[in-house]
Write a protein that holds these residues in place. Structure first.
Motif, PDB file in Angstrom:
ATOM      1  N   UNK A  99     -31.078  -1.113   7.600  1.00 23.18           N
ATOM      2  CA  UNK A  99     -30.257  -2.251   8.009  1.00 23.18           C
ATOM      3  C   UNK A  99     -28.811  -1.786   8.141  1.00 23.18           C
ATOM      4  N   UNK A 100     -28.178  -1.981   9.300  1.00 27.86           N
ATOM      5  CA  UNK A 100     -26.773  -1.623   9.443  1.00 27.86           C
ATOM      6  C   UNK A 100     -25.901  -2.709   8.809  1.00 27.86           C
ATOM      7  N   UNK A 101     -25.181  -2.333   7.770  1.00 29.50           N
ATOM      8  CA  UNK A 101     -24.345  -3.275   7.030  1.00 29.50           C
ATOM      9  C   UNK A 101     -22.893  -2.849   7.165  1.00 29.50           C
ATOM     10  N   UNK A 102     -22.038  -3.779   7.559  1.00 30.05           N
ATOM     11  CA  UNK A 102     -20.623  -3.474   7.742  1.00 30.05           C
ATOM     12  C   UNK A 102     -19.837  -3.773   6.469  1.00 30.05           C
ATOM     13  N   UNK A 103     -18.840  -2.969   6.224  1.00 31.41           N
ATOM     14  CA  UNK A 103     -17.877  -3.251   5.174  1.00 31.41           C
ATOM     15  C   UNK A 103     -16.486  -3.070   5.767  1.00 31.41           C
ATOM     16  N   UNK A 104     -15.496  -3.730   5.170  1.00 32.60           N
ATOM     17  CA  UNK A 104     -14.155  -3.760   5.732  1.00 32.60           C
ATOM     18  C   UNK A 104     -13.163  -3.046   4.819  1.00 32.60           C
ATOM     19  N   UNK A 105     -12.111  -2.482   5.434  1.00 28.19           N
ATOM     20  CA  UNK A 105     -11.064  -1.816   4.665  1.00 28.19           C
ATOM     21  C   UNK A 105      -9.704  -2.136   5.252  1.00 28.19           C
ATOM     22  N   UNK A 106      -8.686  -2.001   4.400  1.00 26.84           N
ATOM     23  CA  UNK A 106      -7.308  -2.289   4.802  1.00 26.84           C
ATOM     24  C   UNK A 106      -6.372  -1.299   4.138  1.00 26.84           C
ATOM     25  N   UNK A 107      -5.338  -0.902   4.860  1.00 30.82           N
ATOM     26  CA  UNK A 107      -4.242  -0.099   4.337  1.00 30.82           C
ATOM     27  C   UNK A 107      -2.970  -0.911   4.418  1.00 30.82           C
ATOM     28  N   UNK A 108      -2.246  -1.001   3.305  1.00 32.31           N
ATOM     29  CA  UNK A 108      -0.986  -1.738   3.323  1.00 32.31           C
ATOM     30  C   UNK A 108       0.153  -0.836   3.780  1.00 32.31           C
ATOM     31  N   UNK A 109       1.223  -1.471   4.179  1.00 30.81           N
ATOM     32  CA  UNK A 109       2.491  -0.763   4.317  1.00 30.81           C
ATOM     33  C   UNK A 109       2.990  -0.415   2.912  1.00 30.81           C
ATOM     34  N   UNK A 110       3.973   0.486   2.800  1.00 29.76           N
ATOM     35  CA  UNK A 110       4.507   0.808   1.468  1.00 29.76           C
ATOM     36  C   UNK A 110       4.950  -0.444   0.718  1.00 29.76           C
ATOM     37  N   UNK A 111       4.662  -0.461  -0.591  1.00 33.37           N
ATOM     38  CA  UNK A 111       4.984  -1.602  -1.451  1.00 33.37           C
ATOM     39  C   UNK A 111       5.991  -1.150  -2.505  1.00 33.37           C
ATOM     40  N   UNK A 112       7.148  -1.799  -2.554  1.00 28.50           N
ATOM     41  CA  UNK A 112       8.151  -1.468  -3.557  1.00 28.50           C
ATOM     42  C   UNK A 112       7.630  -1.821  -4.951  1.00 28.50           C
ATOM     43  N   UNK A 113       7.827  -0.941  -5.906  1.00 35.50           N
ATOM     44  CA  UNK A 113       7.424  -1.170  -7.304  1.00 35.50           C
ATOM     45  C   UNK A 113       5.960  -1.604  -7.373  1.00 35.50           C
ATOM     46  N   UNK A 114       5.095  -0.788  -6.845  1.00 32.14           N
ATOM     47  CA  UNK A 114       3.667  -1.135  -6.806  1.00 32.14           C
ATOM     48  C   UNK A 114       3.080  -1.271  -8.205  1.00 32.14           C
ATOM     49  N   UNK A 115       3.720  -0.662  -9.201  1.00 36.12           N
ATOM     50  CA  UNK A 115       3.213  -0.730 -10.574  1.00 36.12           C
ATOM     51  C   UNK A 115       3.285  -2.136 -11.156  1.00 36.12           C
ATOM     52  N   UNK A 116       3.992  -3.039 -10.510  1.00 36.04           N
ATOM     53  CA  UNK A 116       3.990  -4.426 -10.996  1.00 36.04           C
ATOM     54  C   UNK A 116       2.635  -5.085 -10.729  1.00 36.04           C
TER      55      UNK A 116
END
Length: 433
Positions: free
Chosen positions: A252-269
């Motif tokens: 069965x062909x099953x699709x999954x989705x992905x996303x890349x964000x732009x840089x995020x300031x202070x990502x550790x928050x």
């Protein structure tokens, strides 16, 4: 002009690599591999190590499909659980299959080091976080993993999880120090370069159009030429066509989705860990920080193979639902990939009655399983071992045709509803903090 890879994080950060020619004329080899994803490249690598002459045919570019678009998680196990595997194999068979999956992880590590692959960036640790309160259940899982498999898992309290993942959605977690995450496209490109350096023939933009049995082997035909081979290995994954009717009916062909964000300031928050992260929902989220300040986020499972028009917004919403503090994040790219699932959720590794070897059906858990598939297929072809028979209980079960896709989608919706019910209960006022 060579076909381009689709716009993903991996294409934007790919290492320098060659384009391989299209097939022309006739070539005589021991093994013809159809499909240039990680299963095909691993099979070619393992066959070459055993002194076999190899040709690989790829419809697009090597690792063009899910092998070069996924989350990059390398961890032991399969897309289904140990108990489900043991129902078909018995406990001893399930343990042997688990050991093969661990070997697959080890082979990936060894390939990265042995071949000195560029820009693969292996990073240790995968954290599985749960969205409901079950400290006792996770602690029991730690003990069972140690007892059954000798595996090391670390239990994380809710306080510890919250230090790393600053989201009210999460409760406790498990950390796997032996798992890691990496750049799968650069890994695949590195394997391809090593195959070519060892004398393997790689032909891109060369879809196989027919396979004919002949005395002593097969003839594989593609536009512009043909491959004469003693053995053929089909490794086409979620893009399998009707070249082999038995395989086409069994996945069965099953699709999954992905996303890349732009840089995020202070990502550790929001995310304060170098580990990759996954939740334990059947079709949950998986993500990691890349480049120090971007999020690579995956999720969703659907039988709809065409991308929705609002794909980026669907994935952006999943991030913000988990991390409201990132409500202003911007999207750099969003994409999908087709995975190959069998109804039994295990890889389909074996041989058809016509004598065609196959390695497919890795079900969203392919970094280790494509790798061990390549090894056991090569061992079988070279007459080294019959470890491939461990996968025999998981054969080419019929996929159910159009009703199979309906059943998969209905099951996914049911599991989503169950996840939502469980999480709603966990976040009621009486739930333990």
């Amino acid at each position: 002009m060579p076909e381009s890879y689709i716009d993903t994080y991996y294409r934007r950060s790919m290492a320098d690599h060659p384009a391989y020619p299209t097939l022309s004329a006739s070539h005589q080899v021991d093994v013809c591999v159809v499909g240039g994803g990680l299963a095909g490249l691993s099979t070619a690598t393992e066959c070459l190590q055993r002194g076999l002459k190899v040709a690989l045919l790829e419809r697009h570019r090597i690792a063009w499909g899910a092998s070069g678009r996924n989350g990059g998680f390398v961890t032991a196990g399969y897309a289904t659980g140990h108990a489900q595997i043991a129902r078909r194999t018995g406990e001893a068979g399930a343990k042997a299959l688990h050991d093969l999956s661990v070997e697959g992880v080890r082979i990936v590590r060894e390939n990265i080091d042995r071949l000195d692959l560029a820009r693969v960036n292996p990073t240790p640790g995968i954290l599985r976080a749960i969205r409901y309160d079950d400290a006792a259940g996770l602690q029991a899982e730690v003990a069972e993993a140690k007892r059954k498999f000798g595996a090391t898992l670390h239990y994380l309290s809710r306080e510890s999880v919250q230090e790393k993942l600053k989201s009210k959605a999460y409760f406790q977690g498990l950390y796997s120090p032996d798992a890691f995450h990496f750049h799968p496209l650069n890994y695949a490109l590195g394997l391809g370069a090593a195959v070519a350096q060892k004398g393997g023939l790689i032909f891109e933009q060369s879809p196989a159009t027919a396979i004919a049995r002949k005395a002593g082997g097969f003839t594989v035909t593609a536009a512009g030429g043909k491959i004469e081979a003693g053995h053929v290995v089909l490794c086409s994954g979620g893009y399998t066509d009707r070249l082999s009717p038995a395989l086409h009916r069994a996945y069965l062909p099953i699709a999954t989705y992905m996303l890349l964000t732009e840089p995020i300031a202070d990502i550790a928050r929001a995310i304060n860990t170098p580990a990759a992260v996954a939740d334990d929902r059947r079709a949950g989220d998986y993500y990691r920080v890349v480049d120090g300040n971007r999020i690579l986020w995956g999720g969703c499972i659907t039988t709809r193979t065409a991308d929705p028009a609002n794909l980026a917004e669907i994935m952006r919403r999943r991030i913000v639902d988990t991390y409201p503090q990132l409500r202003d994040l911007k999207v750099a790219a969003a994409w999908s990939g087709l995975m190959s699932y069998a109804r039994h959720l295990m890889p389909q590794i074996g041989r058809t009655p016509e004598g065609l070897w196959h390695a497919t059906g890795f079900g969203g858990h392919g970094m280790n399983t494509t790798t061990i598939a390549g090894r056991v297929v090569a061992e079988a072809i070279a007459g080294e071992s019959d470890r491939i028979k461990l996968y025999a209980p998981f054969g080419l079960d019929w996929n159910g045709g159009p009703f199979g896709r309906i059943a998969v989608q209905a099951t996914y919706w049911y599991l989503q509803a169950m996840d939502a019910w469980r999480e709603k209960g966990a976040h009621k006022p009486h739930a333990r903090p």
